[in-house]
Write a protein that holds these residues in place. Structure first.
Motif, mmCIF file in Angstrom:
data_model
loop_
_atom_site.group_PDB
_atom_site.id
_atom_site.type_symbol
_atom_site.label_atom_id
_atom_site.label_comp_id
_atom_site.label_asym_id
_atom_site.label_seq_id
_atom_site.Cartn_x
_atom_site.Cartn_y
_atom_site.Cartn_z
ATOM 1 N N VAL A 101 41.935 27.928 46.313
ATOM 2 C CA VAL A 101 42.575 28.872 45.385
ATOM 3 C C VAL A 101 43.119 30.076 46.146
ATOM 4 C CG1 VAL A 101 42.167 30.464 43.451
ATOM 5 C CG2 VAL A 101 41.158 28.173 43.398
ATOM 6 N N GLU A 156 28.673 32.447 52.913
ATOM 7 C CA GLU A 156 29.812 32.264 52.003
ATOM 8 C C GLU A 156 31.141 32.478 52.734
ATOM 9 O OE1 GLU A 156 29.512 32.777 48.128
ATOM 10 O OE2 GLU A 156 31.661 32.894 47.770
ATOM 11 N N LEU A 164 34.612 36.818 38.792
ATOM 12 C CA LEU A 164 33.822 37.493 39.811
ATOM 13 C C LEU A 164 32.406 37.815 39.323
ATOM 14 C CD1 LEU A 164 34.946 37.979 42.521
ATOM 15 C CD2 LEU A 164 35.426 40.324 41.898
ATOM 16 N N ASN A 175 49.137 35.887 39.597
ATOM 17 C CA ASN A 175 48.369 34.646 39.492
ATOM 18 C C ASN A 175 47.228 34.651 38.488
ATOM 19 O OD1 ASN A 175 49.357 32.978 41.978
ATOM 20 N ND2 ASN A 175 49.075 35.071 42.714
ATOM 21 N N SER A 176 46.888 35.825 38.019
ATOM 22 C CA SER A 176 45.723 35.915 37.157
ATOM 23 C C SER A 176 45.850 37.225 36.377
ATOM 24 C CB SER A 176 44.461 35.902 38.022
ATOM 25 O OG SER A 176 43.301 35.978 37.245
ATOM 26 N N LEU A 188 31.691 44.710 48.658
ATOM 27 C CA LEU A 188 30.617 44.145 47.830
ATOM 28 C C LEU A 188 29.256 44.418 48.473
ATOM 29 C CD1 LEU A 188 29.694 42.345 45.487
ATOM 30 C CD2 LEU A 188 30.279 40.332 46.862
ATOM 31 N N LYS A 218 31.999 24.335 45.613
ATOM 32 C CA LYS A 218 32.625 25.526 45.017
ATOM 33 C C LYS A 218 33.304 26.379 46.087
ATOM 34 C CE LYS A 218 32.594 29.052 41.690
ATOM 35 N NZ LYS A 218 31.755 30.047 41.011
ATOM 36 N N PHE A 246 34.475 41.597 50.837
ATOM 37 C CA PHE A 246 33.054 41.306 51.063
ATOM 38 C C PHE A 246 32.292 42.530 51.553
ATOM 39 C CE2 PHE A 246 31.190 37.249 50.379
ATOM 40 C CZ PHE A 246 32.263 36.453 50.044
ATOM 41 N N HIS A 281 30.510 34.707 39.556
ATOM 42 C CA HIS A 281 30.317 34.270 40.937
ATOM 43 C C HIS A 281 29.289 35.123 41.688
ATOM 44 C CE1 HIS A 281 31.262 32.020 44.481
ATOM 45 N NE2 HIS A 281 31.357 33.144 45.159
ATOM 46 N N ILE A 291 49.278 40.144 43.927
ATOM 47 C CA ILE A 291 48.757 38.764 43.890
ATOM 48 C C ILE A 291 47.992 38.518 42.591
ATOM 49 C CG2 ILE A 291 47.057 37.190 44.923
ATOM 50 C CD1 ILE A 291 47.812 38.173 47.658
ATOM 51 N N ILE A 292 47.185 39.484 42.229
ATOM 52 C CA ILE A 292 46.385 39.315 41.006
ATOM 53 C C ILE A 292 47.289 39.234 39.783
ATOM 54 C CG2 ILE A 292 44.635 40.370 39.506
ATOM 55 C CD1 ILE A 292 43.429 41.584 42.114
ATOM 56 N N LEU A 322 47.661 43.204 47.096
ATOM 57 C CA LEU A 322 46.568 42.496 46.407
ATOM 58 C C LEU A 322 46.712 42.614 44.893
ATOM 59 C CD1 LEU A 322 43.553 43.482 48.692
ATOM 60 C CD2 LEU A 322 44.962 41.419 48.790
ATOM 61 N N LYS A 377 36.577 24.951 47.018
ATOM 62 C CA LYS A 377 37.550 25.245 45.951
ATOM 63 C C LYS A 377 38.040 26.694 46.046
ATOM 64 C CE LYS A 377 39.725 24.660 41.993
ATOM 65 N NZ LYS A 377 39.114 25.136 40.745
ATOM 66 N N LEU A 424 40.010 37.704 36.354
ATOM 67 C CA LEU A 424 39.353 37.709 37.658
ATOM 68 C C LEU A 424 37.996 38.441 37.590
ATOM 69 C CD1 LEU A 424 39.616 36.680 40.492
ATOM 70 C CD2 LEU A 424 41.034 38.624 41.082
ATOM 71 N N TYR A 483 40.188 39.402 52.228
ATOM 72 C CA TYR A 483 39.000 38.740 51.676
ATOM 73 C C TYR A 483 37.742 39.329 52.328
ATOM 74 C CZ TYR A 483 35.841 34.765 50.750
ATOM 75 O OH TYR A 483 34.781 33.978 50.378
HETATM 76 C C1 HEM Z 1 34.251 39.151 47.768
HETATM 77 C C2 HEM Z 1 35.423 38.526 47.832
HETATM 78 C C3 HEM Z 1 35.893 37.511 46.798
HETATM 79 C C4 HEM Z 1 35.171 36.606 46.090
HETATM 80 C C5 HEM Z 1 33.661 36.390 46.149
HETATM 81 C C6 HEM Z 1 36.084 35.882 45.247
HETATM 82 C C7 HEM Z 1 35.715 34.850 44.377
HETATM 83 C C8 HEM Z 1 36.611 34.079 43.654
HETATM 84 C C9 HEM Z 1 36.247 32.948 42.862
HETATM 85 C C10 HEM Z 1 34.831 32.413 42.675
HETATM 86 C C11 HEM Z 1 37.384 32.448 42.327
HETATM 87 C C12 HEM Z 1 37.507 31.226 41.409
HETATM 88 C C13 HEM Z 1 37.867 30.020 42.213
HETATM 89 C C14 HEM Z 1 37.908 28.763 41.361
HETATM 90 O O1 HEM Z 1 38.834 28.634 40.541
HETATM 91 O O2 HEM Z 1 36.998 27.926 41.519
HETATM 92 C C15 HEM Z 1 38.460 33.281 42.746
HETATM 93 C C16 HEM Z 1 39.772 33.134 42.370
HETATM 94 C C17 HEM Z 1 40.735 34.102 42.576
HETATM 95 N N1 HEM Z 1 40.622 35.190 43.402
HETATM 96 FE FE1 HEM Z 1 39.037 35.710 44.490
HETATM 97 N N2 HEM Z 1 37.354 36.361 45.441
HETATM 98 C C18 HEM Z 1 37.269 37.360 46.376
HETATM 99 C C19 HEM Z 1 38.308 38.121 46.836
HETATM 100 C C20 HEM Z 1 39.551 38.163 46.237
HETATM 101 C C21 HEM Z 1 40.559 39.131 46.556
HETATM 102 C C22 HEM Z 1 40.439 40.242 47.597
HETATM 103 C C23 HEM Z 1 41.617 38.858 45.743
HETATM 104 C C24 HEM Z 1 42.897 39.659 45.761
HETATM 105 C C25 HEM Z 1 44.088 39.170 45.548
HETATM 106 C C26 HEM Z 1 41.266 37.699 44.930
HETATM 107 C C27 HEM Z 1 42.079 37.092 43.974
HETATM 108 C C28 HEM Z 1 41.780 35.937 43.291
HETATM 109 C C29 HEM Z 1 42.670 35.281 42.336
HETATM 110 C C30 HEM Z 1 44.041 35.794 41.906
HETATM 111 C C31 HEM Z 1 42.013 34.116 41.914
HETATM 112 C C32 HEM Z 1 42.530 33.024 40.972
HETATM 113 C C33 HEM Z 1 42.648 33.297 39.568
HETATM 114 C C34 HEM Z 1 41.517 33.402 38.611
HETATM 115 O O3 HEM Z 1 40.440 32.800 38.753
HETATM 116 O O4 HEM Z 1 41.739 34.113 37.650
HETATM 117 N N3 HEM Z 1 40.010 37.298 45.274
HETATM 118 N N4 HEM Z 1 37.972 34.266 43.579
#
Ligand code: HEM
Ligand code: HEM
Lengths: 187, 187
Positions: free
Chosen positions: A121, A171, A95, A85-86, A139, A114, A136, A98, A81-82, A78, A117, A91, A132
């Motif tokens: 992503v 969600e 978050l 990609n970011s 959280l 949303k 949750f 969100h 991945i972060i 994980l 989307k 992030l 994922y």
């Molecule tokens: C509670 C669980 C999670 C929630 C609520 C969440 C929420 C979000 C949201 C709202 C976005 C933006 C999407 C958009 O562009 O419209 C996003 C993107 C992203 N999420 Fe998650 N996420 C969760 C879990 C994770 C996990 C476990 C990872 C681990 C790799 C992750 C990695 C990413 C990455 C890399 C992006 C895209 C890049 C960015 O926006 O900078 N997410 N996520």
């Protein structure tokens, strides 16, 4: 501020929501989604409760998001991945916004768009549903601890827990359903 | 009986689990699953809590299962799946046993094998993940209400809620992950 620490047991006005601030919206043009909402018993009252909780969540969002990352570090795929990609910073910002939005008390077309989307992503970056779902649960545990520390009244506490589990559940349903559909399309 | 209604606030021995009855097992040979358990913070203490809750769940299982079906009736496609593949009676029995088993305090290879089988059965009958997740939220709400009515002590109540959300979360992770893999194989 609507929530006070160490509120007395008798002071139960918290979720007696006549004087709510924002607009509550619970709307779906999709009949199937309406039935999903009905099956998890997500009602307007829950949205009012979430809205009331919002200031408390906002005040503590940094801690919640910090814990979110600390948890993800347990699984190195994980972190990778972060980084690929970011960034933790970006992030974290995503978050922060969100999670606060989960407590606006509004479920409308933009809400559904949303989530679609988000599925897109997460599919694109190769995030597996199980991680994922782990995030949750983390959280949810953070939010339960926060409510436990700050909401003295048992009935209010209970309403907060129920409304929160409902919004987190819908969600996940929406995102995982869209994820599956999009995954099937590109295979 | 371990849980008494209207317990006084001071009487907090419920989850101080020195004198537990059954064996607690928290075991996985799969390293990835171990990390999933770690990320949702599911520890031996949670299994002890679940085990202590078991008699309460057993006593109220009929009500919980009845509510489960009442809820499924909101979605006629689910009633159809049940009538085509099973019967309310048979599935009630299956569910009664299964929900009780969530509270045995044992996570071992048989636990994992069973979840893989559940995924297989649900995939075979065409149950979509979203409805499966709806059913879990309904189950969680029933359990929260039950604990709210019967566990007076706030700390015990909180432990019960946390342990329960964790065991329901890992179950969904395992089943949905296996579901996805099996679904991909047969496409
Ligand atoms: C509670 C669980 C999670 C929630 C609520 C969440 C929420 C979000 C949201 C709202 C976005 C933006 C999407 C958009 O562009 O419209 C996003 C993107 C992203 N999420 Fe998650 N996420 C969760 C879990 C994770 C996990 C476990 C990872 C681990 C790799 C992750 C990695 C990413 C990455 C890399 C992006 C895209 C890049 C960015 O926006 O900078 N997410 N996520
Ligand atoms: C909380 C959610 C659910 C749980 C815990 C659950 C649990 C189970 C279990 C343990 C089995 C037996 C699998 C085996 O043979 O080893 C099963 C089978 C089955 N489930 Fe589910 N289930 C859930 C949701 C649903 C829903 C929403 C439906 C609606 C269609 C459904 C319909 C069935 C049917 C038709 C069978 C197979 C027939 C039978 O055993 O009589 N399940 N489920």
């Amino acid at each position: 501020m609507l929530l006070k620490k160490r509120k007395s047991k008798e002071d139960t006005a918290l979720f007696r929501l006549e004087e709510n601030e924002g607009e509550i919206v619970l709307w779906s043009e999709n009949r199937e989604v309406s039935r999903q909402l009905s099956m998890i018993d997500l009602q307007e009252e829950d949205l009012l409760v979430l809205q009331k909780l919002r200031p408390l969540v906002k005040e503590n969002i940094e801690k919640i998001v910090a814990q979110f990352y600390k948890n993800l570090e347990k699984e190195s795929s994980l972190t990778k991945i972060i980084n690929d990609n970011s960034s933790i910073d970006r992030l974290s910002q995503t978050l922060t916004i969100h999670i606060e939005e989960m407590f606006t008390g509004v479920i409308d077309q933009a809400f559904f768009d949303k989530r679609s989307k988000i599925a897109q992503v997460h599919l694109h970056i190769g995030l597996q549903p199980k991680w994922y779902m782990c995030a949750f649960q983390d959280l949810l545990l953070s939010l339960i601890s926060l409510f436990d520390e700050t909401i003295e009244n048992r009935e209010d506490y209970n309403k907060a827990i129920k409304a929160t589990t409902k919004i987190l559940n819908i969600e996940q349903q929406l995102v995982l359903d869209a994820y599956q559909k999009q995954h099937d399309e590109i295979r």
